[in-house]
Design a protein around this motif. Structure first.
Motif, PDB file in Angstrom:
ATOM      1  N   ASP A 151      19.585   6.116   7.551  1.00 43.48           N
ATOM      2  CA  ASP A 151      19.451   7.623   7.148  1.00 43.48           C
ATOM      3  C   ASP A 151      20.533   7.955   6.687  1.00 43.48           C
ATOM      4  O   ASP A 151      21.501   8.579   6.996  1.00 43.48           O
ATOM      5  CB  ASP A 151      19.207   8.444   8.525  1.00 43.48           C
ATOM      6  N   LEU A 152      20.572   7.718   5.165  1.00 42.73           N
ATOM      7  CA  LEU A 152      21.873   7.924   4.505  1.00 42.73           C
ATOM      8  C   LEU A 152      21.993   9.278   4.025  1.00 42.73           C
ATOM      9  O   LEU A 152      22.962   9.911   3.461  1.00 42.73           O
ATOM     10  CB  LEU A 152      21.639   7.220   3.037  1.00 42.73           C
ATOM     11  N   ALA A 153      20.844  10.433   4.409  1.00 40.50           N
ATOM     12  CA  ALA A 153      21.103  11.749   4.187  1.00 40.50           C
ATOM     13  C   ALA A 153      21.966  12.296   5.198  1.00 40.50           C
ATOM     14  O   ALA A 153      22.528  13.476   5.186  1.00 40.50           O
ATOM     15  CB  ALA A 153      19.590  12.370   4.373  1.00 40.50           C
ATOM     16  N   PHE A 154      22.363  11.544   6.112  1.00 45.57           N
ATOM     17  CA  PHE A 154      23.073  11.965   7.169  1.00 45.57           C
ATOM     18  C   PHE A 154      24.313  12.347   6.653  1.00 45.57           C
ATOM     19  O   PHE A 154      24.883  13.322   7.203  1.00 45.57           O
ATOM     20  CB  PHE A 154      23.420  10.697   8.125  1.00 45.57           C
ATOM     21  N   TRP A 155      24.997  11.691   5.556  1.00 46.41           N
ATOM     22  CA  TRP A 155      26.285  12.009   5.202  1.00 46.41           C
ATOM     23  C   TRP A 155      26.158  13.224   4.435  1.00 46.41           C
ATOM     24  O   TRP A 155      27.413  13.999   4.461  1.00 46.41           O
ATOM     25  CB  TRP A 155      26.695  10.777   4.432  1.00 46.41           C
ATOM     26  N   ALA A 156      25.344  13.670   3.569  1.00 45.50           N
ATOM     27  CA  ALA A 156      25.292  14.976   2.925  1.00 45.50           C
ATOM     28  C   ALA A 156      25.094  16.091   3.962  1.00 45.50           C
ATOM     29  O   ALA A 156      25.824  17.115   3.710  1.00 45.50           O
ATOM     30  CB  ALA A 156      24.098  14.795   1.953  1.00 45.50           C
ATOM     31  N   LYS A 157      24.688  15.781   4.925  1.00 50.42           N
ATOM     32  CA  LYS A 157      24.399  16.740   6.122  1.00 50.42           C
ATOM     33  C   LYS A 157      25.649  16.778   6.914  1.00 50.42           C
ATOM     34  O   LYS A 157      25.952  18.065   7.440  1.00 50.42           O
ATOM     35  CB  LYS A 157      23.012  16.286   7.040  1.00 50.42           C
ATOM     36  N   GLU A 158      26.299  15.798   7.236  1.00 46.18           N
ATOM     37  CA  GLU A 158      27.493  15.868   8.235  1.00 46.18           C
ATOM     38  C   GLU A 158      28.612  16.109   7.941  1.00 46.18           C
ATOM     39  O   GLU A 158      29.662  16.730   8.531  1.00 46.18           O
ATOM     40  CB  GLU A 158      27.143  14.929   9.310  1.00 46.18           C
ATOM     41  N   CYS A 159      28.854  15.471   6.632  1.00 42.96           N
ATOM     42  CA  CYS A 159      30.453  15.538   5.783  1.00 42.96           C
ATOM     43  C   CYS A 159      30.684  17.174   5.213  1.00 42.96           C
ATOM     44  O   CYS A 159      29.704  17.613   4.480  1.00 42.96           O
ATOM     45  CB  CYS A 159      30.529  14.576   4.825  1.00 42.96           C
ATOM     46  N   PRO A 160      31.642  17.768   5.838  1.00 46.02           N
ATOM     47  CA  PRO A 160      31.931  18.964   5.183  1.00 46.02           C
ATOM     48  C   PRO A 160      32.088  18.748   3.656  1.00 46.02           C
ATOM     49  O   PRO A 160      32.725  17.869   3.208  1.00 46.02           O
ATOM     50  CB  PRO A 160      33.431  19.267   5.773  1.00 46.02           C
TER      51      PRO A 160
END
Length: 421
Positions: free
Chosen positions: A337-346
């Motif tokens: 789930d690479l969308a994780f980074w756009a969602k979790e990273c400030p």
């Protein structure tokens, strides 16, 4: 030609200098100085630091003789000693449980002892006599392969600044009570404890080292903590206990350490911090945290990745970061789930002081690469990033290197070192 008397210049030195010379000698040599002359006969007897080890007696193949000689040497030294003894250290593989140690500790409890170190050999564990807890002036206590239980009348070591317990048998309530009853404790090290649930209350604690099988750790009152190193060993029982936990381990462990400067987390540390209810935005900023080292991080576990991100994005003074991947991580992760980074990273995250990053045991899994990409894109002062692939991904190294070269770098001087061992 007249004979001239050879003047003994060393013996005429001030007492403080002679004591300094003797204190730098092994205790065996210091005691042997008594044969030099009548002036030296009793000089060693006022030494305030006494350090005994296996080298105090001549080696031989008869273990019983060695033990007897060592006991006799220590007993005779203490019997002839004059004045206070500030430090007593016994590091030996010969002695385990012998009644003479009890007698020595009783003697020391009446001699103003400030530093006590007992490192005993393999075999039956030595039970600490209650007289130890009468050493009211202790500032440093180190025990290895011992067991103890403070007496009900024990009110604490009011001057103890350093406590080191290595392979020590003591009840969890007793150890918590011991820690909390040392009001000026600054340095705490607990090693090789089994199934210990620990709550630390030490308002002046600055340095903490934990190693062993801990079922729970809570830093309840440690606002002055500057540095900590934690190595956690996990059995199936403790792993099951973790999974059933509902409280947030991250906040229990790192929610009250605002002055932290250095954090080292070894095996299972990020796994432990990831357990429990996920907190929202952290209420704490680690303004002084400059060095973070995290080992065996699983980049296939989103909760562990969140722990790492939560730490580094709330450490504005971070200058050095070391991350070790899990050797069990497989490079063939399916559908990450690479969308994780756009969602979790400030979105506005910048590591303004980060200069050195070391990544070891990297497997090249997508989330590892995304993490590296995130660091490179948001570290304008980065000088060096060292990446070492693990031995299990020989065929993936070239793909990792090619992908690394595509990543944008916020720092024009950032050098990427791809280390192949």
């Amino acid at each position: 030609m007249e004979d001239t008397e050879v003047r003994d210049l060393i013996s005429d030195l001030p007492q403080s200098i002679l004591e300094s010379i003797l204190s730098r000698l092994p205790i065996r040599d210091a005691v042997s100085s008594s044969i030099l002359s009548t002036k030296w006969r009793y000089r060693w007897t006022t030494l305030t630091h006494l350090v005994f080890d296996d080298n105090c007696v001549k080696t031989c193949n008869d273990r019983a003789l060695l033990e007897g000689n060592l006991i006799s040497f220590i007993t005779r030294t203490l019997f002839l000693h004059q004045g206070p003894i500030h430090k007593f250290q016994l590091s030996t593989s010969y002695l385990q449980c012998c009644p003479e140690i009890d007698q020595w500790l009783l003697f020391l409890s009446r001699s103003g002892i400030k530093e006590l170190v007992l490192e005993l050999g393999e075999g039956e564990w030595f039970r600490i006599p209650s007289c130890l807890f009468n050493c009211k002036k202790l500032t440093r206590l180190e025990l290895c392969r011992c067991e103890f239980e403070p007496p009900p009348s024990f009110k604490g070591f009011l001057y103890l600044k350093s406590l080191n317990l290595y392979q020590v048998l003591v009840g969890p309530e007793a150890i918590e009570s011991l820690i909390s009853s040392c009001p000026v404790l600054e340095n705490l090290s607990l090693s090789y404890f089994d199934s210990l649930a620990l709550t630390v209350r030490a308002p002046n604690l600055k340095y903490l080292c934990l190693e062993g099988e801990f079922t729970d750790i809570c830093l309840e009152n440690t606002p002055q903590l500057l540095a900590m190193s934690v190595a956690m060993y996990m059995t199936e029982d403790t792993a099951e206990h973790f999974e059933q936990s509902s409280s947030c381990n991250f906040m229990k462990f790192l929610g009250g350490v605002p002055l932290l400067e250095r954090l080292i987390g070894h095996i299972y540390f990020t796994k432990y911090l990831s357990v429990g209810n996920r907190p929202g935005k952290l209420q704490i900023t680690y303004s002084h945290l400059r060095v973070i080292e995290l080992y065996q991080v699983s980049f296939e576990d989103m909760k562990e990745i969140l722990v790492v991100l939560r730490l580094i994005t709330n450490a504005p003074s971070l200058t050095e970061l070391k991350i070790s991947g899990s050797s069990h991580t497989s490079a063939a992760t399916e559908s990450p789930d690479l969308a994780f980074w756009a969602k979790e990273c400030p979105k506005d995250c910048t590591f303004k002081q980060l200069k050195c990053v070391t990544m070891t045991d990297m497997s090249g899994v997508p989330h590892e690469m995304e993490f590296i990409k995130f660091l490179l894109a948001n570290s304008p002062m980065l000088e060096e990033m060292s990446i070492s692939p693990c031995v299990y991904v020989m065929d993936c190294r070239m793909n990792m290197l090619i992908e690394l070269l595509k990543f944008r770098r916020a720092s024009g001087q950032a050098e990427i070192l791809f280390v192949q061992e």
